[in-house]
Write a protein that holds these residues in place. Structure first.
Motif, PDB file in Angstrom:
ATOM      1  N   ASN A  32      47.503  49.858  26.822  1.00  0.00           N
ATOM      2  CA  ASN A  32      46.198  50.268  25.939  1.00  0.00           C
ATOM      3  C   ASN A  32      46.603  52.053  26.796  1.00  0.00           C
ATOM      4  N   LEU A  86      40.663  57.713  18.248  1.00  0.00           N
ATOM      5  CA  LEU A  86      41.382  57.030  17.296  1.00  0.00           C
ATOM      6  C   LEU A  86      41.126  55.053  18.104  1.00  0.00           C
ATOM      7  N   ASN A  87      41.305  55.402  19.579  1.00  0.00           N
ATOM      8  CA  ASN A  87      42.035  54.193  19.399  1.00  0.00           C
ATOM      9  C   ASN A  87      40.817  53.639  19.920  1.00  0.00           C
ATOM     10  N   LEU A 142      38.499  53.933  18.716  1.00  0.00           N
ATOM     11  CA  LEU A 142      38.009  53.220  17.275  1.00  0.00           C
ATOM     12  C   LEU A 142      38.428  52.205  16.659  1.00  0.00           C
ATOM     13  N   ARG A 143      40.119  52.338  16.681  1.00  0.00           N
ATOM     14  CA  ARG A 143      40.316  51.122  16.469  1.00  0.00           C
ATOM     15  C   ARG A 143      40.121  49.549  17.326  1.00  0.00           C
ATOM     16  N   ILE A 144      39.852  49.684  18.462  1.00  0.00           N
ATOM     17  CA  ILE A 144      40.327  48.067  19.287  1.00  0.00           C
ATOM     18  C   ILE A 144      38.685  48.155  18.969  1.00  0.00           C
ATOM     19  N   SER A 158      37.341  47.905  15.961  1.00  0.00           N
ATOM     20  CA  SER A 158      37.546  46.940  14.408  1.00  0.00           C
ATOM     21  C   SER A 158      37.283  47.982  14.046  1.00  0.00           C
ATOM     22  N   ALA A 174      37.011  50.553  10.714  1.00  0.00           N
ATOM     23  CA  ALA A 174      37.952  50.509   9.344  1.00  0.00           C
ATOM     24  C   ALA A 174      38.704  51.991   9.650  1.00  0.00           C
ATOM     25  N   GLN A 175      39.820  51.529   9.037  1.00  0.00           N
ATOM     26  CA  GLN A 175      40.399  53.116   9.244  1.00  0.00           C
ATOM     27  C   GLN A 175      40.118  53.755   7.904  1.00  0.00           C
ATOM     28  N   GLN A 234      37.550  55.939  10.264  1.00  0.00           N
ATOM     29  CA  GLN A 234      37.872  56.572  11.447  1.00  0.00           C
ATOM     30  C   GLN A 234      38.203  57.928  11.076  1.00  0.00           C
ATOM     31  N   THR A 235      39.070  58.542   9.612  1.00  0.00           N
ATOM     32  CA  THR A 235      39.227  59.625   8.778  1.00  0.00           C
ATOM     33  C   THR A 235      37.449  60.126   8.829  1.00  0.00           C
ATOM     34  N   THR A 243      37.365  61.919  11.873  1.00  0.00           N
ATOM     35  CA  THR A 243      37.671  62.970  12.151  1.00  0.00           C
ATOM     36  C   THR A 243      37.844  63.768  11.961  1.00  0.00           C
TER      37      THR A 243
END
Length: 333
Positions: free
Chosen positions: A47, A296-297, A299-301, A303, A305-306, A309-310, A313
């Protein structure tokens, strides 16, 4: 102005910049600790390498954006220019079947040429950087689609092309350190541009244009030529980013690129480069890019939502710009 006053005026921005880099680095450490506690998968070697690989593209774009922002300008075309140079590499290598070195030179040369045009629009025609590069962003987006026929260009006929980003020169020497070439290119480029900014005439004029362009012009310097050179250099760096992302995907995706400029600008501002120009560093930009990559990584881990994440940002960009405004007010007081 006395020598003591001049020294104080110079030392204060330097101190402010050093403080911002320290705060950015501290923020990076806090994020690493938080996400490592939130998920046991975060600090796994695979990762961490994925974070560095993803950061390599944004980091290279952010370095290009740093040069322009230090001059007091802005470049909204870095993302679509990255895509355009990837498409140019695809045309040269896949459609024309030319050797890999020519594809690399074509991508970097196309980037430098587009940067030259953007710089000319800003310096010669006096078009505001925001408008000039917004127009260039749309032009390059359209050209990428036209040249590619709106379809991805694959590099299957050039098997060594993916090694530009995903291979590991360091890993071939030290198997325990399989650092991707894309990450190596990012840090080598950062050292090179950092040297240019601190040790060369181009670097000195880059800061001078952002601090007081009129004073530089009145001293007899051809400010238009230097500004064009800086935009061209930034464009060539975008060409390197185009090679990195195309080699990682093993294809040139003509619809890719929009949105990358926001991440790049966010990394630049988080790293302490002033949007007003005249102050900034490559080191700060790399820290800012790593913060964006880790965030960003993570937040993805977790879970997230996309769409959220936006949102995060966007909030970071607003917060970074506001912090820059506060730093400028403090430096002026």
């Amino acid at each position: 102005m006395t020598d003591a006053t001049q020294s104080a005026a110079i030392a204060k921005p330097k101190a402010t910049g050093a403080q911002q880099k320290f705060l950015a680095f501290a923020s990076l450490i806090v994020l690493l600790i938080f996400f490592s506690l939130a998920s046991p998968n975060f600090l796994q070697t695979s990762n961490i390498l994925a974070i560095l690989q993803a950061t390599s593209v944004n980091g290279v774009l952010a370095i290009a954006a740093t040069l322009v922002i230090i001059t007091g300008g802005i470049d909204l075309s870095v993302g679509t220019l990255m895509t355009f140079t990837a498409v140019i590499a695809g045309v040269v290598l896949t459609y024309w079947g030319l050797p890999l070195p020519l594809g690399i030179l074509a991508a970097i040369g196309a980037g430098a040429g587009c940067g030259f045009i953007s710089g000319s629009l800003v310096a010669r025609m006096k078009i505001p950087p925001f408008i000039a590069t917004l127009g260039m962003m749309l032009i390059l987006k359209g050209l990428s689609l036209v040249i590619s026929g709106t379809k991805p260009i694959y590099f299957n006929e050039t098997p060594s092309f993916p090694l530009i980003s995903t291979g590991s020169l360091i890993g071939s020497v030290f198997p325990a350190l399989p650092v991707p070439n894309g990450v190596l290119i990012l840090f080598v480029l950062a050292l090179f541009i950092g040297w240019i900014l601190s040790k060369t005439v181009l670097g000195r004029y880059c800061y001078a244009l952002g601090s007081n362009e009129e004073a530089v012009r009145l001293s007899g310097v051809n400010t238009d030529a230097w500004k064009i050179a800086i935009y061209a250099l930034a464009g060539g760096i975008c060409g390197i980013a185009g090679l990195l992302i195309a080699s990682r995907l093993n294809s040139a995706q003509p619809a890719l690129g929009l949105g990358y400029e926001l991440d790049a600008i966010a990394a630049v501002v988080i790293g302490g480069t002033s949007l007003a120009g005249g102050r900034g560093s490559v080191l700060g930009t790399i820290i800012g890019a790593l913060i964006m990559g880790v965030l960003l990584n993570g937040l993805r881990i977790m879970s997230v939502a996309q769409e959220w994440q936006t949102v995060v940002t966007g909030l970071i960009i607003i917060a970074a710009v506001y912090a820059d405004m506060l730093r400028r007010r403090k430096a002026a007081s």
